[in-house]
Design a protein around this motif. Structure first.
Motif, PDB file in Angstrom:
ATOM      1  N   CYS B  22      82.727  68.134  52.219  1.00  0.00           N
ATOM      2  CA  CYS B  22      81.917  67.472  53.124  1.00  0.00           C
ATOM      3  C   CYS B  22      82.123  68.254  54.561  1.00  0.00           C
ATOM      4  N   VAL B  23      81.127  68.805  55.074  1.00  0.00           N
ATOM      5  CA  VAL B  23      81.241  69.641  56.284  1.00  0.00           C
ATOM      6  C   VAL B  23      81.637  68.542  57.369  1.00  0.00           C
ATOM      7  N   PHE B  24      81.196  67.413  57.383  1.00  0.00           N
ATOM      8  CA  PHE B  24      81.432  66.371  58.377  1.00  0.00           C
ATOM      9  C   PHE B  24      82.969  66.111  58.520  1.00  0.00           C
ATOM     10  N   CYS B 168      74.135  59.316  53.840  1.00  0.00           N
ATOM     11  CA  CYS B 168      75.390  59.802  52.934  1.00  0.00           C
ATOM     12  C   CYS B 168      75.394  59.081  51.904  1.00  0.00           C
ATOM     13  N   ILE B 172      80.212  58.001  53.618  1.00  0.00           N
ATOM     14  CA  ILE B 172      80.124  57.743  54.863  1.00  0.00           C
ATOM     15  C   ILE B 172      79.097  56.474  54.901  1.00  0.00           C
ATOM     16  N   CYS B 219      78.625  70.372  51.304  1.00  0.00           N
ATOM     17  CA  CYS B 219      77.597  69.454  51.260  1.00  0.00           C
ATOM     18  C   CYS B 219      77.249  69.291  52.906  1.00  0.00           C
ATOM     19  N   THR B 220      76.209  69.489  53.017  1.00  0.00           N
ATOM     20  CA  THR B 220      75.522  69.453  54.430  1.00  0.00           C
ATOM     21  C   THR B 220      74.180  68.342  54.473  1.00  0.00           C
ATOM     22  N   ALA B 221      74.246  67.436  53.447  1.00  0.00           N
ATOM     23  CA  ALA B 221      73.279  66.448  53.220  1.00  0.00           C
ATOM     24  C   ALA B 221      72.625  65.677  54.264  1.00  0.00           C
TER      25      ALA B 221
HETATM   26  S1  SF4 Z   1      76.052  63.832  53.333  1.00  0.00           S
HETATM   27 FE1  SF4 Z   1      77.866  65.342  52.616  1.00  0.00          FE
HETATM   28  S2  SF4 Z   1      78.227  66.338  54.648  1.00  0.00           S
HETATM   29 FE2  SF4 Z   1      77.169  64.594  55.202  1.00  0.00          FE
HETATM   30  S3  SF4 Z   1      78.966  63.044  55.423  1.00  0.00           S
HETATM   31 FE3  SF4 Z   1      78.157  62.836  53.431  1.00  0.00          FE
HETATM   32  S4  SF4 Z   1      79.621  64.371  52.108  1.00  0.00           S
HETATM   33 FE4  SF4 Z   1      79.596  64.709  54.430  1.00  0.00          FE
END
Ligand code: SF4
Lengths: 139, 301
Positions: B22-24, B168, B172, B219-221
């Motif tokens: 996860c980039v976050f 997400c 998240i 992941c940058t979704a």
């Molecule tokens: S969509 Fe991917 S990058 Fe964004 S918070 Fe969720 S896991 Fe992290």
């Protein structure tokens, strides 16, 4: 999530401080499960780690292994039932489970599990986890 | 899989690994003293700030963070731009979750319960305010107004992540797309909406580069809408998916044969997660306890 195997240590307190360091990962509920290999105890409630536990509740959590969890809800509402570790199993064995992240095929897994269960349990993990996974640790 | 018991610690691989971290985590989630895949999180955030300063420079008198999460990126922005770093806001770290539902009067205090401006520091200055994300935009709007009331001459907002535009499904609980400010509005419109003099987001490439991870391992979704795994169809996803009546669609026989996974990397049309609870919110906007509402009442034992 935090896990510890430490005979001779106060594993509940180790886990408490482990969760305290991980409070930023989830602030809705917290729980600790301990075991001496024969018996499993779980204490969990809604709130911050420091609100859920006190000296008395930690002292009641005995054993030499423990898992702890602080929850931020992403699947399943923010309820006591969904707080972790969850406790489940069947005659002869019990499992306390602390889990992080989402199973994106949870609905499919739940349908799969529903076919195997005697009666449905409510809750994200209980319903997405096959009854007591029988897993032998690699040696 | 890692096992720890009386025989010690050992691990076993049970499936081929194809990680998309996860980039976050690097942007906001992880504690700054964490190292993920060899990259220190604090250092990655400082680097995002430096990149932000190169991508969105502005003439100003002081760079300040939204405490605490904006601090490393603000340090980076100050380093790269040469504009002095300062602390213009004081945060009450103890507001946290009080479990006491605020009265309407208290709720109206909004972010003032948590953040207070240091007037002597701010007065008359052109400020660069660095934060990690804009989700709904409400916090930034209140913040910009508070800084102006405290005497700021200009408020330039810089964000160390690209606009959050997609939900997400991996851990998240972002608001629905409709509530994400960046879904409907262009950058200039968001800027107007929050009342800033200028607004700049780091580029996706800049953010990814600061993590020092190969892009295909991330992941940058939520920023791109490109999900790293095939996603189940609408209605078999979301926060309430396990709390609807059993069975949801598989007829209880398992296997989920009627689900229709989309191809990897395809944008997911999901717009609205099933709404389960409408909880009482505390001053942080966090539910005070098990939510209320008829939908959830059904689920209580
Ligand atoms: S969509 Fe991917 S990058 Fe964004 S918070 Fe969720 S896991 Fe992290």
């Amino acid at each position: 999530m935090f896990g510890v195997w430490a005979p001779g240590e106060d594993v509940a307190k180790l886990t408490y401080y482990g969760l305290y360091a991980l409070q930023h990962r989830g602030q809705e509920s917290a729980g600790i499960a301990t075991s001496d290999g024969k018996r499993l105890l779980v204490y969990k409630d809604m709130g911050l780690v420091s609100q859920v536990f006190d000296e008395r509740s930690l002292a009641s959590l005995t054993g030499h292994l423990a898992v702890g969890h602080c929850r931020y809800s992403t699947t399943g509402g923010s309820t006591w039932e969904n707080a972790q570790p969850t406790l489940d199993g069947h005659d002869g064995s019990t499992v306390a489970l602390a889990h992080n992240g989402n199973l994106i095929n949870a609905a499919d897994l739940r349908d799969l599990v529903a076919g195997h269960r005697v009666e449905g349990h409510r809750g994200e993990i209980a319903r997405a986890t096959p009854p007591t996974p029988r897993w032998s640790p690699p040696s | 899989m890692i096992a720890i018991d009386e025989d010690g610690l050992r691990s076993q691989r049970f499936a081929p690994a194809a990680p998309h971290g996860c980039v976050f985590e690097y942007v906001y989630l992880a504690r700054p003293d964490t190292t993920i895949a060899g990259r220190g999180v604090h250092e990655a955030r400082v680097e995002m700030g430096r990149t932000l300063a190169r991508e969105h420079p502005v003439e100003a008198d002081m760079v300040m963070p939204t405490p605490e999460s904006g601090t490393p990126a603000a340090i980076g922005y100050a380093q790269e731009s040469g504009i002095p770093y300062g602390q213009g806001l004081v945060k009450n770290s103890y507001v946290g979750r009080t479990f006491i539902a605020p009265s309407q009067t208290i709720r109206q205090l909004g972010i003032r319960l948590k953040l207070n401006p240091l007037r002597e520091v701010i007065k008359g200055k052109r400020l660069v305010v660095v934060d990690d994300t804009i989700v709904r935009g409400n916090t930034q709007r209140a913040l910009v107004r508070m800084l102006r009331e405290a005497g700021a001459a200009e408020v330039h907002v810089r964000i160390s992540a690209p606009p959050v535009q997609w939900p997400c499904f991996f851990g998240i609980d972002f608001p629905t797309r409709a509530e994400l400010i960046a879904t409907g509005l262009a950058v200039e419109e968001v800027c107007t909406s929050i009342g800033a003099d200028s607004l700049g987001y780091i580029s996706e490439e800049g953010m990814v580069a600061a993590t020092r991870q190969p892009p295909e391992r991330l992941c940058t979704a939520c920023f791109t809408g490109v999900y790293p795994v095939a996603m189940p169809e609408d209605g078999r996803l979301g926060k309430g998916v396990l709390e609807l009546e059993l069975p949801l669609g598989g007829g209880g026989r398992g296997g989920g044969g009627d689900s229709d996974p989309r191809a990897v990397g395809e944008r997911h049309p999901h717009r609205q997660a099933p709404l389960v609870d409408v909880p009482v919110l505390d001053v942080d906007g966090v539910p005070t306890s098990a939510g209320g509402g008829a939908a959830e009442a059904v689920l209580r034992p």
